[in-house]
Design a protein around this motif. Structure first.
Motif, PDB file in Angstrom:
ATOM      1  N   VAL A 186       4.501  10.576  26.846  1.00  0.00           N
ATOM      2  CA  VAL A 186       3.396   9.764  26.350  1.00  0.00           C
ATOM      3  C   VAL A 186       2.376  10.695  25.728  1.00  0.00           C
ATOM      4  N   GLU A 235      -8.289   3.874  27.403  1.00  0.00           N
ATOM      5  CA  GLU A 235      -7.524   3.108  26.408  1.00  0.00           C
ATOM      6  C   GLU A 235      -8.080   1.691  26.296  1.00  0.00           C
ATOM      7  N   TYR A 258      -1.517  10.950  23.989  1.00  0.00           N
ATOM      8  CA  TYR A 258      -2.817  10.308  23.878  1.00  0.00           C
ATOM      9  C   TYR A 258      -3.603  10.985  22.764  1.00  0.00           C
ATOM     10  N   ARG A 311      -2.646   5.332  23.050  1.00  0.00           N
ATOM     11  CA  ARG A 311      -1.506   5.784  23.842  1.00  0.00           C
ATOM     12  C   ARG A 311      -0.245   5.511  23.035  1.00  0.00           C
ATOM     13  N   SER A 347      -4.071   8.737  35.597  1.00  0.00           N
ATOM     14  CA  SER A 347      -3.516   7.602  34.852  1.00  0.00           C
ATOM     15  C   SER A 347      -4.492   6.428  34.827  1.00  0.00           C
TER      16      SER A 347
END
Length: 75
Positions: free
Chosen positions: A27, A10, A29, A17, A3
């Motif tokens: 989530v 990001e 990506y 995201r 993470s």
């Protein structure tokens, strides 16, 4: 650790995201155009290094036992 890496990517503009509001939430990506460009360059570099390593391995296999490779010195 994953993470943290994704957050850094990001923040650097490499990935986007997207939080999908489903049950359970998830989530997603995706690479940005910048991330895609970097990925292409990294793939080309990895291919170059793999090719060079394979050539080096072939050269080593062809050397006779006990023969030093160029650039190798004895300690």
């Amino acid at each position: 650790m994953l993470s943290q890496t994704l957050q850094a990517l990001e923040r650097d503009g490499m990935v986007t995201r997207d939080v999908v509001t489903t049950i359970p939430p998830r989530v997603e990506y995706a690479l940005t155009p910048l991330g895609e460009g970097v990925a292409k360059k990294l793939r080309a570099l990895a291919d170059l290094l793999e090719g060079a390593a394979a050539e080096g391995a072939l050269g080593q296999a062809a050397a006779e036992p006990g023969e030093e490779e160029p650039g190798e010195g004895r300690a």
